[in-house]
Design a protein around this motif. Structure first.
Motif, PDB file in Angstrom:
ATOM      1  N   THR A 161       0.833  -1.208   0.000  1.00 41.85           N
ATOM      2  CA  THR A 161       0.000   0.000   0.000  1.00 41.85           C
ATOM      3  C   THR A 161       0.865   1.254   0.000  1.00 41.85           C
ATOM      4  OG1 THR A 161      -1.686  -1.236   1.233  1.00 41.85           O
ATOM      5  CG2 THR A 161      -1.910   1.147   1.160  1.00 41.85           C
TER       6      THR A 161
ATOM      7  N   ARG B  42      -6.521  -6.481  -9.209  1.00 43.88           N
ATOM      8  CA  ARG B  42      -7.278  -6.675  -7.972  1.00 43.88           C
ATOM      9  C   ARG B  42      -6.536  -6.179  -6.739  1.00 43.88           C
ATOM     10  NH1 ARG B  42      -9.920 -12.379  -5.769  1.00 43.88           N
ATOM     11  NH2 ARG B  42     -10.845 -11.484  -3.870  1.00 43.88           N
ATOM     12  N   PRO B  43      -5.278  -6.614  -6.475  1.00 44.67           N
ATOM     13  CA  PRO B  43      -4.594  -6.067  -5.298  1.00 44.67           C
ATOM     14  C   PRO B  43      -4.357  -4.565  -5.391  1.00 44.67           C
ATOM     15  CG  PRO B  43      -3.106  -7.414  -6.625  1.00 44.67           C
ATOM     16  CD  PRO B  43      -4.470  -7.642  -7.154  1.00 44.67           C
TER      17      PRO B  43
ATOM     18  N   LYS C 181      -6.431  -2.344  -6.728  1.00 43.26           N
ATOM     19  CA  LYS C 181      -7.675  -1.693  -6.321  1.00 43.26           C
ATOM     20  C   LYS C 181      -7.889  -1.821  -4.807  1.00 43.26           C
ATOM     21  CE  LYS C 181     -10.328  -1.843 -10.618  1.00 43.26           C
ATOM     22  NZ  LYS C 181     -11.597  -2.215 -11.254  1.00 43.26           N
ATOM     23  N   GLN C 182      -7.498  -2.953  -4.244  1.00 42.24           N
ATOM     24  CA  GLN C 182      -7.632  -3.121  -2.792  1.00 42.24           C
ATOM     25  C   GLN C 182      -6.743  -2.132  -2.045  1.00 42.24           C
ATOM     26  OE1 GLN C 182      -6.645  -7.289  -2.418  1.00 42.24           O
ATOM     27  NE2 GLN C 182      -8.796  -7.948  -2.600  1.00 42.24           N
TER      28      GLN C 182
ATOM     29  N   ARG D 271      -7.848   0.947   0.459  1.00 41.34           N
ATOM     30  CA  ARG D 271      -7.293   1.172   1.806  1.00 41.34           C
ATOM     31  C   ARG D 271      -6.801   2.606   1.951  1.00 41.34           C
ATOM     32  NH1 ARG D 271      -5.798  -0.996   6.440  1.00 41.34           N
ATOM     33  NH2 ARG D 271      -3.729  -0.642   7.342  1.00 41.34           N
TER      34      ARG D 271
END
Length: 750
Positions: free
Chosen positions: A60, A93-94, A96-97, A101
């Motif tokens: 992140t 996908r990760p 966008k996750q 966050r």
């Protein structure tokens, strides 16, 4: 491409999302923000962003840095463009996750095609985010550059993008350039910052770095090597460590009761005293240092702060000694959990080669309890019985989950916490014990009960051996443990404790008032093995000689039915030092205290006993020194406490009310000048109108401590210099002196 402002984006979020934001970043709610604009300003402050970044994982953080590299701090960027910086290994996908966050932390906002970050976010990644230079917005042609120029560009592209050079003193035309740097400056492939510094544009750095400009990115957390162990085995091992900890602390208190060590002039405890503790307790110096820190941290020992200060047990130590083993453990374990110090630093040296000593101020670390819980909570999150045998694996996991937490010593902090937690009995075999888990979640009271349930029932027997050793195959009942500690010395401890009986230990029990018959009966009843004759002979022989001399206070006196023994005592050289004088054939007196006389005679090889006024044997063992526990000040939290969700929900409603009040037509909003007594008539009119119409008002006021605050209330009474109204959020009636009201505005409810 244009995007929405942070304040407008926050206004568009539902209450649940705003509560989650305040929960994730509690500093934003201290004090409660007046409206959404204030909240947006706090979100974008340097300190708040730095604190929020501590809770982000490696991936992140990489996404946030990519947003900064792409210029998201100055203009919105599209989510799809982030893969140009993050590389082909990052899947949608990760990604966008991670962006979701970041949105939950308000570190990014906007739709996927227009993502923005607060401007000061760039500072969270140093002077050059991603190791890249400034963005120019230009397109560069790298064709035709020489090998020397290529080396310069590659070196700056690897980062940092700033280079010191004498060739930047002036920019010359390409045809006059003599060095690679001069030629690159002439072609515009380097930027001249000052006469001695050049900078590589971000666009060139990205192009030269290839398809992974930020380097390899670990998208998922590392998987530590784990083992599944029976939880009862973990608890049994931890219980043994807990009992060992309690025994060592008890012995340390006893030792310092008799001989308190001095406090160094600089504070702390001297190295010689540390070594003495290690020798007396039979442990290494690192373990001794931890025990010393724990007894002071638990307030069982304190600095007397006298003219010649000493480390002396406190009156709390007596309460602790009278408690059960599990309660004693929970007290010490909780003290370790909350200890704002790093005992593992003891024995090391700082940058100035100064040795860290026990109890010194230099090893105080305010964030230590937070980091300790961070490690333990991670272990507790695994299923019960899951063990991580290698602390390095745990450090790697925590390093990925929060790379900005723990500082330079993060990996060592993890290892230290595991080692200390194992010594304290919170961890065992690389896993958290059940009692340790309860200690984290419910506190020391429940943890003590959990440990008590896990420990085997106390034993009411021992095993006496022919070599005058006594084996306790487990934890003894308190009264039996006290008797064994009186009549024998601990030779080794662990899951089974081995005691050694000698003439000196038998005499110690006799000095305390035990008789030979009572000692014989103790071993006869309590031993599951036959009592050897050698032990019976030892007790009888020691008792036969014990107490033939009787001492009392004269100063002190000695009496004996055998005049020959009296003469033998007086003939000994020690009699002169003790100032003994015969006053009768069987009586000798001394001006010295009885304890000193008896100690002197024992060192001379005699076996006297003290007697009281009734002629019975008197226990003269010193009770130990005590001092008053220090006044503890509340430990200031390292990070703001997280209010309950109900409270956060109230903050959100207050913020929205502030927004509505700010949007109220000017005629319905009144600011109250200070020092106007009951307030201007406009304010009274507004508040009275709200009372009649049963409308709510956003009231700004200053409390008796001078703190500004706001509450949304429904006025009931306005007059006599007082505003009284009901706060529906808190469910209470409030009274405000009107001269403390600073603003008032009608609020239209949604």
């Amino acid at each position: 491409m244009s995007g929405t402002t942070l304040a407008d984006w926050l206004r568009a979020q539902d209450d649940a999302a705003l509560v989650a934001l305040l929960r994730a970043r509690p500093d934003l709610a201290t004090p409660p923000p007046a409206d959404m604009s204030v909240l947006a300003t706090r979100v974008g402050t340097r300190a708040s962003i730095a604190r929020a970044c501590e809770d982000l994982d490696t991936f992140t953080l990489a996404v946030l840095e990519a947003l900064v590299v792409q210029g998201g701090d100055s203009e919105p960027v599209a989510l799809a463009t982030l893969t140009q910086v993050l590389g082909p290994d990052v899947k949608p996908r990760p990604l966008k996750q991670a962006v979701a966050r970041l949105r939950s932390f308000a570190l990014a906002w906007g739709d996927d095609d227009a993502l923005s970050v607060p401007p000061v976010t760039r500072e969270a990644f140093g002077a050059h985010p991603g190791g890249l230079g400034r963005r120019t917005g230009q397109t560069y042609d790298l064709g035709g550059i020489t090998e020397g120029e290529q080396r310069v560009l590659q070196k700056l592209a690897a980062g940092p993008p700033i280079g010191d050079t004498k060739d930047a003193s002036r920019v010359v035309p390409l045809e006059k350039a003599e060095t690679p740097v001069q030629r690159l400056l002439a072609r515009g492939l380097l930027l001249r910052r000052d006469p001695g510094t050049v900078e590589l544009p971000r666009e060139i750095g990205l192009a030269l770095r290839g398809e992974r400009p930020l380097g390899p990115i670990q998208v998922t957390e590392p998987k530590p090597k784990t083992a599944v162990l029976p939880q009862n085995g973990i608890d049994a091992t931890g219980g043994g460590e807990a009992l060992e900890l309690v025994r060592h602390v008890e012995n340390l208190i006893t030792s310092w009761s008799a001989e308190p060590p001095p406090v160094l002039r600089t504070g702390g405890l001297g190295v010689r005293d540390l070594r003495k503790v290690a020798k007396d307790l039979g442990v290494d110096e690192q373990r001794a240092a931890l025990l010393i820190e724990l007894v002071v941290g638990a307030d069982l020992v304190a600095n007397t702060e006298a003219t010649e200060p000493e480390w002396v047990p406190t009156t709390k130590a007596d309460v602790w000694l009278a408690a059960t083993a599990e309660v004693r453990w929970a007290t010490v374990a909780h003290a370790w959990l909350e200890l704002p110090r790093l005992p593992a630093l003891i024995g090391r040296r700082d940058e100035k080669d100064k040795l860290f000593t026990p109890l010194a101020d230099e090893i105080r670390r305010a964030q230590a309890p937070r980091d300790r819980r961070w490690v333990l909570d991670t272990l507790a999150a695994f299923p019960k019985g899951t063990a991580i045998s290698n602390p390095a694996d745990l450090a790697a996991l925590l390093g990925w989950r929060a790379p900005r937490r723990g500082g330079r010593q993060r990996d060592e902090l993890v290892r230290w916490t595991v080692e200390e937690g194992t010594a304290v009995g919170v961890l065992a075999l690389g896993a958290i014990t059940t009692a340790g888990r309860v200690l984290l979640d419910e506190g020391p009271g429940h943890a003590a009960k959990t440990l008590g349930d896990a420990l085997p029932a106390p034993l009411d027997h021992v095993l006496v051996q022919a070599d005058l050793t006594v084996v306790a195959p487990g934890r003894l009942e308190p009264d039996l443990a006290d008797e064994m500690a009186l009549v024998a010395n601990v030779e080794s401890a662990g899951s089974a404790t081995v005691y050694r009986i000698s003439e000196a230990t038998v005499r110690r029990a006799l000095d305390a008032g035990r008789t030979a018959d009572e000692l014989q009966e103790l071993f006869k009843i309590r031993s599951r093995t036959p009592v050897p004759q050698s032990l019976s002979y030892l007790i009888d022989d020691a008792a036969r000689r014990h107490g033939r001399l009787r001492g009392g206070a004269a100063g002190s006196f000695l009496r004996c039915d055998d005049p020959v023994l009296i003469s033998e005592v007086l003939a000994h050289p020690e009699a002169a030092r003790l100032e003994l004088r015969r006053i009768a054939p069987t009586v000798v007196v001394s001006p010295l205290p009885l304890a000193d006389v008896l100690d002197g005679l024992r060192s001379a090889g005699f076996a006297p006993a003290a007697e009281g006024p009734d002629g019975q044997v008197l226990d003269l063992r010193p009770g130990g020194r005590r001092t008053t526990p220090r006044q503890r000040t509340a430990r200031k939290p390292v990070s703001p406490a997280v209010p309950a969700d109900e409270r956060l929900g109230e903050f959100v409603r207050l913020v929205r009310a502030g927004d509505r009040a700010a949007a109220t037509p000017r005629g319905e909003r009144v600011a109250v000048p200070g020092n106007l007594g009951a307030g201007p008539s406009a304010t009274l009119s507004l508040l009275q109108q709200a009372a009649r119409a049963r409308r709510r008002v956003l009231v700004g006021f200053v409390d008796s401590h001078g703190t500004a605050a706001q509450r949304v209330i429904e006025p009931h009474v306005v007059g006599g210099g007082v505003l009284e109204g009901y706060d529906h959020s808190y469910g209470e009636v409030l009274r405000f002196p009107l001269h403390r009201v600073t603003s008032a505005a009608l609020v239209d409810e949604d």
